[in-house]
Structures are given as C-alpha cells and as structure tokens.
Design an enzyme around this catalytic site. Structure first.
Site, short mmCIF file in Angstrom:
data_model
loop_
_atom_site.label_atom_id
_atom_site.label_comp_id
_atom_site.label_asym_id
_atom_site.label_seq_id
_atom_site.Cartn_x
_atom_site.Cartn_y
_atom_site.Cartn_z
N HIS B 18 10.82 7.44 -10.65
CA HIS B 18 10.48 8.45 -9.64
C HIS B 18 9.33 7.97 -8.75
CE1 HIS B 18 12.80 11.33 -12.16
NE2 HIS B 18 12.22 10.68 -13.15
N LYS B 145 -0.45 -5.75 12.89
CA LYS B 145 0.71 -5.51 12.03
C LYS B 145 1.33 -6.79 11.47
CE LYS B 145 2.63 -2.04 11.55
NZ LYS B 145 3.59 -1.43 12.45
N GLU B 152 13.43 -5.11 5.71
CA GLU B 152 13.97 -3.95 6.43
C GLU B 152 15.36 -4.22 6.98
OE1 GLU B 152 10.53 -1.48 8.47
OE2 GLU B 152 10.33 -3.60 8.91
#
Lengths: 320, 320, 320, 320
Positions: B18, B145, B152
């Site tokens: 979880h 960044k 991705e």
C-alpha cells in the site's frame, strides 16, 4: 469437432473469403479448421497451468516468513509442482490471471468467429444448418422465428472476456511492489471469465453435436457463383499458360457467364475456348465442385484424403 | 537484473505494501522479484514462438493448392519446425499475433510497475535512486529538474501495447472463415508492439545498469515508520503469546511511539514490556532492520542467504 | 472539493511534474484542478442524459407497432422529453450505454489519478496528508500499518469501468440490425459501472472531507529541491537577460547548491551574482515559495487571488 | 444517407432480428436507422468540441505564468471561446482526447455494424446490393471475386479506434498531477483516430452513394420465411383473440407451412381458419409484405408516410 467433421467428411460447401464464394471445400475440412484453433487454445491453457502451478504460501506479508516452514513439504501436500522463488514476486504478481485471461480471450474470439458462421449458415438465405430446439428460442412476438441464441450469446460473451482481460491488465499497470488494495479487484474478472468460458464451451458443444447440416443446399451453393474459376485457371497454367494470362482469360469467361446468367458448369468446351484457347475438352472436368476439392491434395488441403488424415491425427491427439 | 541484484545484495530498504512501510527487505531481493517476472515473460514468448513456428505457405486462397508442392521441404528450407495441418486455419487465424500481443502486454505491465517504483524512488522525498543523465532530461522551463523520462515513457508505452492487443482481439471478433479484408489491420498492432517492446527493454536495461542506489537513504528509511513491528509480534508468538494478542500489544506500542515521536529502535526493553509483558531483554534485538531481514530464511524469503540462492539460480538460467 | 480548497487556500506545497518538484503551488489551486475535471465529467453526463431521454416504447419487434398507440402521450406520462424517430434504431442501438460508459471511464480515470496522489501524499516519505480511520485499514499482519484503502480501491476500480466500456463496444462491433441476442450482454457492464461510479464517488467524498493536510510538511517540502529556480530565471528575464542565458545561469547556480548542499533560500545575493551577474539584491526575494506563488497572478495561475476567484466561480456553479 | 433513403423509400426488404426474417420493412426505413445513429454521433462530436474549445496557453509549467499576459486577448485572437480556469488542470488533463476517442469509437462501431450488413447483403446468397467497382477489388487468385473491401476495412478499423481509446484511457490511469512524460503518448492515438475516422467516413460515403440495391431480390426475400406472421397474429388480436392464443395459432400455422413447403401468401382463408377460427376472409390481406409495412403507421414505424416524415426531418437537420 472431429466427430462432426468425420460425419460430414464428404459434404461439399462453398469456401468463402470476404464472405464471397471462393473455392469449394469439404465441410469436414472447414470444421477441422476450428479443431486446430481449439487445439492451440488447449496448448495455451496447459502452458498457463504449468506457470501457475507454483506455491505462493509462505511468502508472508511480502518479505517471507520468520517461522520455520518447509514450503516444499506444503507444496507436495497441496499438489503444487514448485515453490515460488521470491516472496515479493508471489505477493505482487498477477500474471497468472493475466495469462489465463489472454488464453481465454483468444479462445472466446475463436468461438465468436465460429458462432458468426453458424448464425449466417442459419439464415433462410444460406440455409446450410438446422439447429436443435435446445439451442434456439422462438420469439415472444414473432411465432415463426427460430433464433440461434447460443451462437449469438457466445459471440457476445467473447466481448465480456476481452473486457475482463483489459480490466486486469489496466488494474496492474503502474502498481509498485508489493501488495496494493487495487489487487482485490483481480478476482471478479478471473471468476467471471472461468464461468463464461466453461458455460460457452458446454453450450457450444451441445449446439455442434445436435446440429444437422443441409448437404443439398450446401452442395448446390458450392456449384454456384463461379467458385471453381480458380481451378480452370490452374488447369490452364498446367497447360503452359502464364498465370496472369490464365487469370485474365478466366475473368473474362466469368463476365460472360454473369451476362448470360450461366454457371460455369453450364459451359461447353467450345464456349471455354472462346476465352481460353489452350483449353482442351477435359477443361469442363475442372469445373465441378468435387473435382476442385479432390485436386487440392497437398498437405493441409481440402482433398478428402487430407481431411481424413487430419481427423486421424485429431483423434490420436484427443486420446492422449 | 541479477547483476544489479548482486551488487546491492546487502543494501536494506523498506519493503512496501500500500506504499506504506511494511517490513525491511534487501534491495537484492526486491530486484530479484522483477527478475522472476521477466523470466516468466520469457517463458511465455518462447511458448508463443513454438506455436508460431508453423509454415502456412501452400494453403492457397483457402482450400490448399492444386500444384504438387512439397510443403515439408519448403518448411525445412525456411527453417520452420512444422507445417500447418489445415489450409483454412492458416488463412484465417491470427492467434499467433494475439498470443504475442498478450505476452507483450503482460511484459509491458511488469515494466510499467517497475517504472512506477523508479519514479517514486527518484523523488526528492524518497531519494533512493540516482538515474544517469542518459535516461533523464532537464526541463525546458525549470533548470533544476532531472526527469525520469525513460521510466515514464516505458510506463506510458505499456498502455500502447495494451491498446494494440485490444485492437487485434476486437478486430477478429465475429469474423467468419477464411480471409476477410479486416485482417489487413493485423500488421500495425504487431509491428508497433514489437518495436515498442524492443525499445522499452533496451532503454530499461540502460536505466537499470547505470542507476546508482543511495544505500544510506534506503537504510535510514528502513529503520523508520515501524517496519519491524511484525518482527516483534513474531518474537512474542515464539514466546508463546497468541498471534492476535501479540498483534494488539505491538499495535499499542506503535501508538505509544507515534505519540512520543519515537522509532522502535529508540525503545528500551522496559518500555516494550509495558505493552508486551512477555518480552525479554533480547526483544530489542528484533527491532533492527538487519535482524528482521536475516530472520526471513524460509525458501523465497529476503534473508541474504536466500537472495544469494536466487541470484545463483538466475545466473544458471541465463547461461543456458 | 471547493470547500476543501477554501480551507487550504493558503497552504503551500510543491507542484510536481514528473513527480519532481517543479514550482510551489497553493493546495487550494491543486484541489481546484480536480474540481474542474469533475465539472467537465458532470457536463458529459448531462449531455449523455439529454441524448438518452428519448422514449423507445412503441418500436415493436423492429418495424414499429400496428396498434394505434400515441407515443407522445406515453412519453409525457413516463417523463421522457422526446420520442424515437425510427423503430429499428430504437431496437438496435446501444450507444446510450456506450456514451455513459465513456463518460464514466473518464470520470474514473480522474479519480484514479487523484487517488494516486493521495496514496503518494500518504507515504511516510511525503507525509502531506492524514487520512481518517474510516477510509483506511490496519494490516492483519503488520500492526503499524494505516493503509489508504479507499484511494487504492478507487484507483483499481477505474480499470473495472474501462473493462466495462471495452466489453460494451466490442459487443456491438459488427452486429447487423436490428436485435441480436448478443445485446443481452449490455446490462451487466452498465449496471456494474453505475454501481462502481456511485460507490467510488461516495467513498471518495468521505475521504476528502475527512482528510487533514499537514501544512508544515508541505511548506517545508515546497522550499526544498530548488522549486523556485524558475522564478529566479523569470526575474533575470525581466532584468533583460535572454531566457536561454537566464536558464543556463540558474542551472549552474542549482548545480552549485547541489554540490554545496544548500537550498536556494540559503543563498546570498553575492552568491547568486557569481552565476547571474545581472541579479540585484532583490533577487533573493524571488526565492521564497510565497513570492513564487503570488507572482503567478495571470488568469488561472496559482496566486491566492486567482484561487479565490476559482472557488467563487465553483460555488456559483454548484448553487445552480 | 437520407438521399439514398429517399431513392429507396418504397423498396421492401426483410427486417431481421437474430439475422432471421422478422417483419418486412422499407429500405428507406432501414437506411434512416443509420441516419439517426450518425446524427447522435454528430451531437457527441459537437459537445466534445464545445468542451475542447478552451485556451490552455498561459498555464506555464504548471503554476501559471509570471509574465503579464492577457489570456482573454490571446483566446480571442486564436478563436477560442474560453480560457482555462486552472493552470494545473490545463497541463495535466487529456480528457479532451479521451472524449473525442470515445465519440469516435461509438461512431466507428456504428459504421462497423452497417458494414456488416453490406457484407452480408453482398453475398450471392442474399444478393441485395451491388457495390461499385471503386469500393471493391477482385482477387489476386480468384478471377470471379468482387470483394466488399471498403466495408470490410471500415469494420476492421473500428477495432483500431477502440484500441486507441483503450490506450489513451490506460495511459492516464493513475498519473499524478501535473505533467508526466507518459503523456507524450497521447498524440498518436488521437491523430490515428482522426485520420481513421475521416478516411472511413469518406470511403463509406462513396460506397453508399454508388451502391445499387436489387429491389426484386429484396422484395422476394421479404415475402419468404413467414415474415408477416406477426401481422396475422396482430390481426387476430384486433378480432378479439388474446395475444398468447393468437401467437400459438399462428405458430401452428407456420409449422403447417414449413411441413407443406408453403409460404404464408400461398394460403387460402380456409387453411388459415383451420388454425385460427376467428380469421375472416380478409385475413389473407394481412399477409402481403406491403400490407405489413403500411400497417405500421405509429410514430417511428416503417409505414411509408412515417419514413417520408423521417426523411423530411433529416433534410431540415442537415440544412441547418
């Protein structure tokens, strides 16, 4: 399937491509095409079972157990062939469901395709098949109807199993290790697909077993719509005519038939020679559906010897 | 994967369920979970290849050929292992594509899940992994960044392959034998999936090979968020406390820690005994991440001996 | 959503792209992004309802009825806005289900995305959110766990509704007019999706209403990982530096911070000028999260005045 | 569609359910069923366009822009009707693609269904339609074939667009705000679907415009297979016979016809009265296809007056 194929080993019907008459085939050959598809489905399910047959018990929450459990012993007792190698993999992975649902989807697609044929063969326009009352229903409004319910339902239920597969794949996409509550949603698609496939196979079997095929309608149709035109072209090629030329000559001959509302079997050798000068008198022998079928003797062709070979092979596979 | 697992065989990180800290695990164990998933993917592709390795040539338009072709000979020359048994099956069926796309979808789902972990580990909040410049990009607007592009993209591309599978299954649904022009649409999903899977595997391999894991951040995290609570409960069970009671006692102890902003490793044996009277002084030994990991020695657990066993097995599988 | 957005109108958290800190945003702004998505979902459902609101009764088996029925009257009595124009269309078409399932799938995808954020925010590493006990569960094995069940279930259930949509579209593909028994399979995906969406929305609402956000953790995170680097670059652009140059200067400054383990807010104006000579002393004012947020005053930006405008607009839409 | 419907306003063909003759209908009525489906498709695309027509420019990386941009002015210049309210929503959301792909999928499913009918009508067994050479091809092997390529391709391409939709929905599932590189994969399914739908609509239009329907074959088929049995049952109901009894009587009459190889139009009033004692001499008037069609005068029925009403309504909708 192989039993039905044997019963109709010698019945001729049109083979279709694009739902257009292409070349005559034996119904036994046509039915055996479905046998081989289902045989591959069986292979996929066996492969799946082999990969599923691995004991996950003893993986704990995700890291394995601290209790001195002999997992090999448990596997033996529970009739598993192997024990999982990695506790996190056991907790996280659901590819055993995804693989089953994939195999089930492909199987249901096969059944949906055969169902489509049965529905078309069952139209009054085709009239190739008579379905048993146990797999059809009448209409609540229209007293004359005999609807091919089982075939339609099975065709429809293929969509349901594809939906189950999409649901299970999308469910898992992007989930990190190990357990996430999302995975609670893995059971319904699995159970639903197991039920759907079992029921579809049972109902389908009854439908095929009880079906009667109309040999006369099929045979008549096989002789129509110029489905032996290729045989005449092949004959010309064997006479030394280049394939392209033979194709053109036969094409023109078919146009002539269309205009004069003749079937190929109505033609005389002289009429044929007007378009295909290399044709001998035996050209007309090429034009019967029977001759067409029997000429396709290469391995896997529709000649009756080849169909019988397939049926024997199928029987020995089923006896294993 | 097994090489990377070996390199980080002894690095501890939190195991999550979880996305919550559950129990500490070795990074080697975590990475090997992915190895076994990919190993099953390989098995599925090999099974698929076996079923695909059948020569369809010589099936003609649908009924077989009238020319005296030796299909066995052609199969040998073209390195096929077998010859198709039924010409209509050969012309009509596309389950060799459906089976490949199924295997490819499951593989891509696996990669999407591992990608998700890498993306999360790459956040400044987790900070478990440093990705190489070759698999990240900077931002056109934001100079600070370092985006995990490959992870991705691979996660995204799993959706593409699932789309290809749906397209191919839906395409075939309800098509009668033999060929229908619809089937022309079978090529793009297949070729697209082959390209996507190949590219994803290549890029993913580079990403993993060049990744550096931050042992300190992972180890620190593994000691936080009470992830050895289960170990204390298991310890109490071994002392004769019923599991339910042990679970409650440790639950209360964790609540005490939360209120007092303590980690489990900050506790004294006396503090533990306030909640779990059966705990001896050695209870505190259960609370380190190392002890937790090493106690899971059952087959498939995260103990280092078990992880090393997995790696050896993986190596011998890869050498075959 | 708008109520929660109002409550956290001034709380700052990092805005993420690629799950990397990008620029600070107000939590109110972030929550309102979800409001607008749900607002469009509502629009789609209303459009769907409008198209569904057509009486099919009186279409008979497919050709219309021979009985003198006043369908307009029936429509009025049953509160339908219109009467179907074509009996065959009424009997055959299921696009009212397909349109609902499409709208439901898009809605569930939205909820799956917000769920993902809640799951990530709920990790001990992020620690942005505390979920109520009513929407979490403990673990049967691990006493310390507080699992974000509702968020995970809703994320998982998005896959289920996508599966329902695929099932319904594939079901209809290639079916001729008018009714076919396949269509019996239209009910389960519809009813399942209605139940799933209703339950998901109800549970999701409770989860959001009862959630507590940790302002301190979010604010601290917003000041980390150089998320105001863009603001410094924009500042330099306003000073006349070309954007590309500003981007490079700030990039070098960030590298300097990484090497020296400094945050941007630790820098002096002189340190900034070593990399960006055009920076004045007021450059350091650009580097606070608050300044960054308030500078984005253009329509739709994260400045507090803009967030308040959105909330007012949302309220008036909800009051309609 | 409405033009073709007008041209064949008075041509009778069998209306089918379960691909079994159900009740005769006018071809104009049948074609208009497709008109109304496409009309709803148009409505969905217009609704989608309305929701898409919102300017996202000026949202910056995710938090809005620090530059003094007048977004309303930009929207006006670029002909957008509105400006997005929330920068994070603008950057993250792709529901404008998902909604388009949903509408496109439903549209393609409609075209796949109409294609299926054309393929079936184009068989030599049905023979209802003659397709233009521009939308068919011959066979490379079989000189007699005229394959309904466009119909088959469009049917197949519906699967492709459904695949695009699944891909786009699955892509977005579980992605946190705002931008993630996964979203780069949003373009191909969109562009592919736009191209596929445009091409399919263009080719479909040509196919319908150039199609010739065979009035004789359709009319002959409409009088066969007992498709006016319902009309006789309805007639008996109007005579006061309970529907269940009338249904049974007509069912028995149909069985009698099947056994004696008669069509309903071959029956005398006396034969009818053997099964349905309440039938008067005018019962035989109910059994022609024309009478059946004209008796369905209720709104939306197949009576010619109703079909003409539909066509007029369609024309005024198209002129808008």
């Amino acid at each position: 399937m192989s039993i039905k194929a044997e019963a109709y080993c010698d019945a001729i019907l049109p083979g279709y491509t694009h739902l257009q008459h292409a070349q005559p085939v034996l119904l036994g050959h046509h039915l055996m095409a479905w046998f081989w598809m289902l045989e591959r489905d069986k292979g996929r399910l066996i492969d799946c079972q082999r990969r599923v047959d691995v004991l996950p018990l003893g993986s704990g929450a995700l890291a394995g157990t601290t209790f001195p459990i002999d997992r090999e012993f448990v596997a033996n007792e529970l009739k598993f062939s192997a024990v999982s190698d990695n506790s996190m993999d056991s907790v996280a992975d659901r590819d055993f469901i995804a693989e089953f649902l994939s195999a089930a989807s492909i199987l249901m697609v096969h059944l949906s395709r055969f169902s489509e044929e049965i529905i078309i063969w069952n139209t009054s326009e085709f009239g190739f098949i008579a379905l048993d009352d146990s797999v059809t229903t009448g209409s609540s409004i229209m007293p004359q109807k005999k609807n091919p319910d089982v075939a339609e339902l099975v065709r429809g239920k293929s969509a349901r199993v594809i939906g189950d597969l999409v649901s299970l794949l999308t469910l898992q996409k992007g989930l990190p290790l190990a357990y996430n509550r999302d995975l609670q949603e893995d059971k319904e698609p699995l159970f639903d697909a197991v039920d759907t496939v079992s029921m579809s196979l049972r109902a389908f079997t009854i439908m095929i077993e009880t079906a009667e095929f109309n040999r006369e309608r099929m045979h008549k149709a096989a002789g129509e719509a110029y489905s032996t035109a290729t045989d005449l072209a092949d004959y010309l090629v064997r006479k030394g005519v280049p394939f392209r030329t033979a194709h053109e000559q036969v094409g023109a001959l078919v146009s002539y038939c269309v205009q004069n509302k003749k079937e190929l079997t109505d033609l005389t050798a002289d009429e044929i020679r007007q378009f295909a000068p290399d044709a001998s008198d035996d050209a007309i022998l090429q034009l019967s559906a029977e001759a067409s079928v029997e000429s396709r003797k290469a391995f896997g062709g529709t000649a009756s010897s080849e169909v019988r070979r397939q049926i024997e092979k199928a029987k020995s596979l089923l006896e294993r």
